[in-house]
Enzyme design. Structure first.
Site, PDB file in Angstrom:
ATOM      1  N   CYS A 178       0.800  -1.127  -0.033  1.00 16.15           N
ATOM      2  CA  CYS A 178      -0.007  -0.020  -0.087  1.00 16.15           C
ATOM      3  C   CYS A 178       0.762   1.243  -0.018  1.00 16.15           C
ATOM      4  O   CYS A 178       1.691   1.464   0.924  1.00 16.15           O
ATOM      5  CB  CYS A 178      -1.056  -0.088   1.283  1.00 16.15           C
ATOM      6  SG  CYS A 178      -1.817   1.645   1.444  1.00 16.15           S
ATOM      7  N   CYS A 202       0.731   3.415   3.206  1.00 14.60           N
ATOM      8  CA  CYS A 202       1.101   2.641   4.299  1.00 14.60           C
ATOM      9  C   CYS A 202       2.649   3.062   4.117  1.00 14.60           C
ATOM     10  O   CYS A 202       3.296   3.195   5.311  1.00 14.60           O
ATOM     11  CB  CYS A 202       0.888   1.295   4.406  1.00 14.60           C
ATOM     12  SG  CYS A 202      -0.722   0.944   5.094  1.00 14.60           S
ATOM     13  N   ASP A 237      -0.707  16.705  -1.234  1.00 15.20           N
ATOM     14  CA  ASP A 237      -1.032  15.996  -2.468  1.00 15.20           C
ATOM     15  C   ASP A 237       0.038  16.023  -3.133  1.00 15.20           C
ATOM     16  O   ASP A 237       0.501  17.268  -3.631  1.00 15.20           O
ATOM     17  CB  ASP A 237      -2.354  16.094  -2.724  1.00 15.20           C
ATOM     18  CG  ASP A 237      -2.890  15.123  -3.771  1.00 15.20           C
ATOM     19  OD1 ASP A 237      -3.705  14.423  -3.336  1.00 15.20           O
ATOM     20  OD2 ASP A 237      -2.332  15.048  -4.815  1.00 15.20           O
ATOM     21  N   HIS A 247      -4.742   0.910   8.383  1.00 11.87           N
ATOM     22  CA  HIS A 247      -5.121   0.654   6.869  1.00 11.87           C
ATOM     23  C   HIS A 247      -6.304  -0.130   6.764  1.00 11.87           C
ATOM     24  O   HIS A 247      -6.752  -0.979   7.277  1.00 11.87           O
ATOM     25  CB  HIS A 247      -4.114  -0.439   6.220  1.00 11.87           C
ATOM     26  CG  HIS A 247      -4.479  -0.805   4.901  1.00 11.87           C
ATOM     27  ND1 HIS A 247      -3.889  -0.182   3.829  1.00 11.87           N
ATOM     28  CD2 HIS A 247      -5.377  -1.552   4.319  1.00 11.87           C
ATOM     29  CE1 HIS A 247      -4.422  -0.450   2.689  1.00 11.87           C
ATOM     30  NE2 HIS A 247      -5.178  -1.557   3.150  1.00 11.87           N
ATOM     31  N   GLY A 278     -13.763   7.925  -8.415  1.00 10.78           N
ATOM     32  CA  GLY A 278     -12.443   8.333  -8.929  1.00 10.78           C
ATOM     33  C   GLY A 278     -11.559   7.698  -8.062  1.00 10.78           C
ATOM     34  O   GLY A 278     -10.219   8.197  -8.028  1.00 10.78           O
ATOM     35  N   HIS A 335      -6.417   3.249   0.275  1.00  9.74           N
ATOM     36  CA  HIS A 335      -6.033   3.263   1.964  1.00  9.74           C
ATOM     37  C   HIS A 335      -7.001   4.664   2.173  1.00  9.74           C
ATOM     38  O   HIS A 335      -6.553   5.698   1.609  1.00  9.74           O
ATOM     39  CB  HIS A 335      -4.548   3.393   2.256  1.00  9.74           C
ATOM     40  CG  HIS A 335      -4.250   3.630   3.568  1.00  9.74           C
ATOM     41  ND1 HIS A 335      -3.314   3.063   4.362  1.00  9.74           N
ATOM     42  CD2 HIS A 335      -4.620   4.981   4.566  1.00  9.74           C
ATOM     43  CE1 HIS A 335      -3.094   3.524   5.388  1.00  9.74           C
ATOM     44  NE2 HIS A 335      -4.139   4.356   5.827  1.00  9.74           N
ATOM     45  N   HIS A 338      -8.660   8.009   2.601  1.00  8.91           N
ATOM     46  CA  HIS A 338      -8.010   9.190   2.928  1.00  8.91           C
ATOM     47  C   HIS A 338      -8.980  10.155   2.508  1.00  8.91           C
ATOM     48  O   HIS A 338      -9.858  10.188   1.835  1.00  8.91           O
ATOM     49  CB  HIS A 338      -6.620   9.506   1.713  1.00  8.91           C
ATOM     50  CG  HIS A 338      -7.102   9.234   0.224  1.00  8.91           C
ATOM     51  ND1 HIS A 338      -7.136   7.789  -0.019  1.00  8.91           N
ATOM     52  CD2 HIS A 338      -7.343  10.024  -0.540  1.00  8.91           C
ATOM     53  CE1 HIS A 338      -7.593   7.816  -1.286  1.00  8.91           C
ATOM     54  NE2 HIS A 338      -7.787   9.125  -1.632  1.00  8.91           N
ATOM     55  N   HIS A 359      -9.407  14.353   1.658  1.00 14.59           N
ATOM     56  CA  HIS A 359      -8.840  15.373   0.900  1.00 14.59           C
ATOM     57  C   HIS A 359      -9.291  16.756   1.762  1.00 14.59           C
ATOM     58  O   HIS A 359     -10.416  16.872   1.785  1.00 14.59           O
ATOM     59  CB  HIS A 359      -9.260  15.485  -0.555  1.00 14.59           C
ATOM     60  CG  HIS A 359      -8.876  14.274  -1.555  1.00 14.59           C
ATOM     61  ND1 HIS A 359      -7.927  14.522  -2.495  1.00 14.59           N
ATOM     62  CD2 HIS A 359      -9.491  13.227  -1.568  1.00 14.59           C
ATOM     63  CE1 HIS A 359      -7.856  13.068  -2.903  1.00 14.59           C
ATOM     64  NE2 HIS A 359      -8.856  12.517  -2.687  1.00 14.59           N
TER      65      HIS A 359
HETATM   66  P1  5GP Z   1      -8.142   9.414  -4.772  1.00 17.80           P
HETATM   67  O1  5GP Z   1      -8.618   9.860  -6.073  1.00 17.80           O
HETATM   68  O2  5GP Z   1      -7.865   7.812  -4.473  1.00 17.80           O
HETATM   69  O3  5GP Z   1      -9.007   9.919  -3.748  1.00 17.80           O
HETATM   70  O4  5GP Z   1      -6.815  10.238  -4.680  1.00 17.80           O
HETATM   71  C1  5GP Z   1      -5.564   9.962  -4.427  1.00 17.80           C
HETATM   72  C2  5GP Z   1      -4.653  11.081  -4.295  1.00 17.80           C
HETATM   73  O5  5GP Z   1      -3.396  10.645  -3.785  1.00 17.80           O
HETATM   74  C3  5GP Z   1      -4.691  11.930  -5.407  1.00 17.80           C
HETATM   75  O6  5GP Z   1      -5.102  13.190  -5.327  1.00 17.80           O
HETATM   76  C4  5GP Z   1      -2.875  11.765  -5.782  1.00 17.80           C
HETATM   77  O7  5GP Z   1      -2.507  13.016  -6.601  1.00 17.80           O
HETATM   78  C5  5GP Z   1      -2.467  11.370  -4.506  1.00 17.80           C
HETATM   79  N1  5GP Z   1      -1.124  10.687  -4.479  1.00 17.80           N
HETATM   80  C6  5GP Z   1      -1.018   9.755  -5.222  1.00 17.80           C
HETATM   81  N2  5GP Z   1       0.116   9.318  -4.965  1.00 17.80           N
HETATM   82  C7  5GP Z   1       1.086   9.984  -4.259  1.00 17.80           C
HETATM   83  C8  5GP Z   1       2.108  10.028  -3.550  1.00 17.80           C
HETATM   84  O8  5GP Z   1       2.941   9.246  -3.767  1.00 17.80           O
HETATM   85  N3  5GP Z   1       2.232  10.980  -2.732  1.00 17.80           N
HETATM   86  C9  5GP Z   1       1.422  12.022  -2.496  1.00 17.80           C
HETATM   87  N4  5GP Z   1       1.860  13.161  -1.594  1.00 17.80           N
HETATM   88  N5  5GP Z   1       0.153  11.899  -3.006  1.00 17.80           N
HETATM   89  C10 5GP Z   1       0.055  10.977  -3.821  1.00 17.80           C
HETATM   90 ZN    ZN Z   2      -2.231   1.333   3.734  1.00 12.60          ZN
END
Ligand code: 5GP
Ligand code: ZN
Length: 115
Positions: A3, A6, A29, A45, A92, A97, A99, A101
């Site tokens: 993950c 993680c 992000d 997780h 989307g 894991h 999260h 925003h």
């Molecule tokens: P989701 O679409 O799953 O809600 O959003 C995942 C978020 O994780 C996206 O906004 C993407 O830019 C962010 N993200 C993906 N990989 C990484 C990373 O390696 N580091 C950071 N800081 N953010 C990431």
């Molecule tokens: Zn995780």
């Protein structure tokens, strides 16, 4: 452990941390969608809100208070901000894991836009 978030928690993938305590990590992000775009995650997780259990009630509350904290620290508490979690394909979600925003620093687009 595969993950991505993680790995950010344990530090094997670097991130720009905004907040950390025993239960929560928040970091900026990598591809910000707004001037302030911080992700708040539990250290525990689970993939998505769908997987939260009754015993996670306190943790879900901690996430909201951490979101409030990072918004204040980022200087957007008064101008306004949005807290959102994407659950599943139609929302989307790409990282599995859970999260949240935290978005702000400009006037945000209307909620619920379609592709
Ligand atoms: P989701 O679409 O799953 O809600 O959003 C995942 C978020 O994780 C996206 O906004 C993407 O830019 C962010 N993200 C993906 N990989 C990484 C990373 O390696 N580091 C950071 N800081 N953010 C990431
Ligand atoms: Zn995780």
């Amino acid at each position: 452990m595969s993950c991505l978030f993680c790995k950010i928690i344990e530090g094997s993938i670097p991130s720009r941390k905004a907040y950390e305590d025993e239960h929560i990590v928040a970091f900026h992000d990598i591809a910000p969608q707004a001037p302030v775009h911080i992700l708040v995650i539990p250290k525990k997780h689970f993939a998505a809100l769908n997987d939260a259990q009754p015993e996670d009630i306190e943790l879900l509350g901690r996430i909201q208070l951490a979101a409030q904290h990072v918004a204040k620290e980022a200087g957007i508490a008064e101008s306004g901000y949005r807290v959102v979690t994407n659950n599943g394909p139609d929302a989307g979600q790409v990282v599995f894991h859970i999260h949240y925003h935290v978005l702000g620093g400009e006037k945000l687009a209307t909620l619920g836009g379609k592709e």
